[in-house]
Design a protein around this motif. Structure first.
Motif, PDB file in Angstrom:
ATOM      1  N   ASP A  30       0.827  -1.209   0.000  1.00  0.00           N
ATOM      2  CA  ASP A  30       0.000   0.000   0.000  1.00  0.00           C
ATOM      3  C   ASP A  30       0.860   1.256   0.000  1.00  0.00           C
ATOM      4  O   ASP A  30       0.577   2.220  -0.726  1.00  0.00           O
ATOM      5  CB  ASP A  30      -0.916   0.015   1.223  1.00  0.00           C
ATOM      6  N   HIS A  34       0.870   4.327  -2.810  1.00  0.00           N
ATOM      7  CA  HIS A  34       0.527   5.688  -2.422  1.00  0.00           C
ATOM      8  C   HIS A  34       1.706   6.645  -2.554  1.00  0.00           C
ATOM      9  O   HIS A  34       1.560   7.849  -2.349  1.00  0.00           O
ATOM     10  CB  HIS A  34      -0.008   5.701  -0.997  1.00  0.00           C
ATOM     11  N   SER A  49      -4.658   3.616 -11.513  1.00  0.00           N
ATOM     12  CA  SER A  49      -6.074   3.902 -11.727  1.00  0.00           C
ATOM     13  C   SER A  49      -6.313   4.294 -13.181  1.00  0.00           C
ATOM     14  O   SER A  49      -7.295   3.865 -13.804  1.00  0.00           O
ATOM     15  CB  SER A  49      -6.529   5.023 -10.789  1.00  0.00           C
ATOM     16  N   GLY A  87     -10.032   6.445  -8.040  1.00  0.00           N
ATOM     17  CA  GLY A  87      -9.427   5.145  -7.802  1.00  0.00           C
ATOM     18  C   GLY A  87      -8.017   5.182  -7.278  1.00  0.00           C
ATOM     19  O   GLY A  87      -7.443   4.137  -6.940  1.00  0.00           O
ATOM     20  N   ARG A  90      -6.909   3.631  -3.548  1.00  0.00           N
ATOM     21  CA  ARG A  90      -7.272   2.279  -3.133  1.00  0.00           C
ATOM     22  C   ARG A  90      -6.057   1.464  -2.712  1.00  0.00           C
ATOM     23  O   ARG A  90      -4.924   1.753  -3.124  1.00  0.00           O
ATOM     24  CB  ARG A  90      -7.993   1.575  -4.297  1.00  0.00           C
ATOM     25  N   VAL A  94      -6.276  -4.133  -4.341  1.00  0.00           N
ATOM     26  CA  VAL A  94      -7.440  -3.748  -5.134  1.00  0.00           C
ATOM     27  C   VAL A  94      -6.997  -3.147  -6.461  1.00  0.00           C
ATOM     28  O   VAL A  94      -7.548  -3.447  -7.523  1.00  0.00           O
ATOM     29  CB  VAL A  94      -8.313  -2.752  -4.348  1.00  0.00           C
ATOM     30  N   GLN A  95      -5.979  -2.300  -6.401  1.00  0.00           N
ATOM     31  CA  GLN A  95      -5.461  -1.673  -7.616  1.00  0.00           C
ATOM     32  C   GLN A  95      -4.962  -2.730  -8.600  1.00  0.00           C
ATOM     33  O   GLN A  95      -5.285  -2.702  -9.799  1.00  0.00           O
ATOM     34  CB  GLN A  95      -4.302  -0.733  -7.263  1.00  0.00           C
ATOM     35  N   ASP A  98      -7.684  -4.765 -10.184  1.00  0.00           N
ATOM     36  CA  ASP A  98      -8.416  -3.967 -11.163  1.00  0.00           C
ATOM     37  C   ASP A  98      -7.646  -3.880 -12.475  1.00  0.00           C
ATOM     38  O   ASP A  98      -8.205  -4.090 -13.566  1.00  0.00           O
ATOM     39  CB  ASP A  98      -8.662  -2.574 -10.590  1.00  0.00           C
TER      40      ASP A  98
END
Length: 237
Positions: A30, A34, A49, A87, A90, A94-95, A98
């Motif tokens: 994460d 980020h 995203s 998005g 996230r 999850v990213q 996706d």
């Protein structure tokens, strides 16, 4: 603008670029997602995203080609930017899921698009009229350039020559049609012609990878020479 035929080899080029990206994303946490990307103002989450959201956006153009019903890629730039921002924050898992799922669906769509649809006329977000064959170039370009933008160890020299050739030709075609671009000739380190804008101007030399980074606005010309002769380029896209 550059287009490539919808062949087994073209589909495999996009699939291979996707596989390289997904392999590079393995193990991202994460905090990594980020963290900042190489694009000003964008985290890696923004880049991921964008890559995930771009796949269904391009599929809307393919649906336009298939049905003849105009289906814009995005409603407008604000809608595109809002999708990306929504998005970006996230979690990594999850990213990555996706990006993987959207890419797989896009691959299925291009591989099953009926033959006549590839000759239809559509208009991408960037405004040019083209056939869906250009969409293959756009997706390959975005996968490779944004893989580098993620700053996860994948560099310009890691882009395979086959993909780099397509993307470099696409960026050069943009500058050939844009206004206010100074003349120059681009040659690789062995003197082979990579591209030419206009009829004169300086000769810029360097590797194809460094040339692509410069033309795509990701470099001030590192590795290219002579430095004093590098023309000032307007923003790309």
């Amino acid at each position: 603008m550059k287009e490539i035929a919808p062949t087994r080899e073209s589909f495999a080029e996009i699939g291979a670029a996707t596989d390289r990206l997904l392999t590079g994303l393995t193990g991202l946490r994460d905090a990594d997602v980020h963290g900042p990307s190489r694009l000003p103002g964008w985290t890696r989450g923004h880049v991921l995203s964008h890559l995930a959201r771009q796949a269904p956006a391009l599929e809307r153009l393919l649906e336009w080609a298939r049905t003849g019903v105009e289906t814009p890629q995005y409603a407008d730039r604000g809608a595109r930017d809002a999708e990306i921002a929504a998005g970006a924050g996230r979690p990594a898992a999850v990213q990555l899921s996706d990006v993987r799922e959207r890419a797989a669906h896009f691959q299925h769509v291009i591989e099953t698009l009926p033959g006549p649809a590839w000759q239809a006329t559509v208009r991408p977000f960037t405004g040019e009229l083209c056939t869906p064959q250009r969409i293959l170039v756009i997706r390959l370009r975005e996968l490779e350039l944004h893989h580098v933008d993620l700053d996860i160890g994948y560099g310009w020299h890691d882009i395979p020559a086959s993909a780099r050739h397509i993307i470099l030709a696409d960026v050069l075609s943009y500058y050939a049609e844009a206004g206010g671009v100074p003349d120059f000739t681009l040659r690789d380190s062995e003197g082979e012609l990579l591209g030419r804008i206009g009829a004169g101007g300086p000769v810029v030399t360097g590797t194809a990878a460094n040339a692509l980074a410069w033309l795509a606005g990701r470099s001030g010309g590192t590795g290219l020479g002579p430095a004093a002769a590098l023309p000032a380029l307007p923003p790309w896209l």
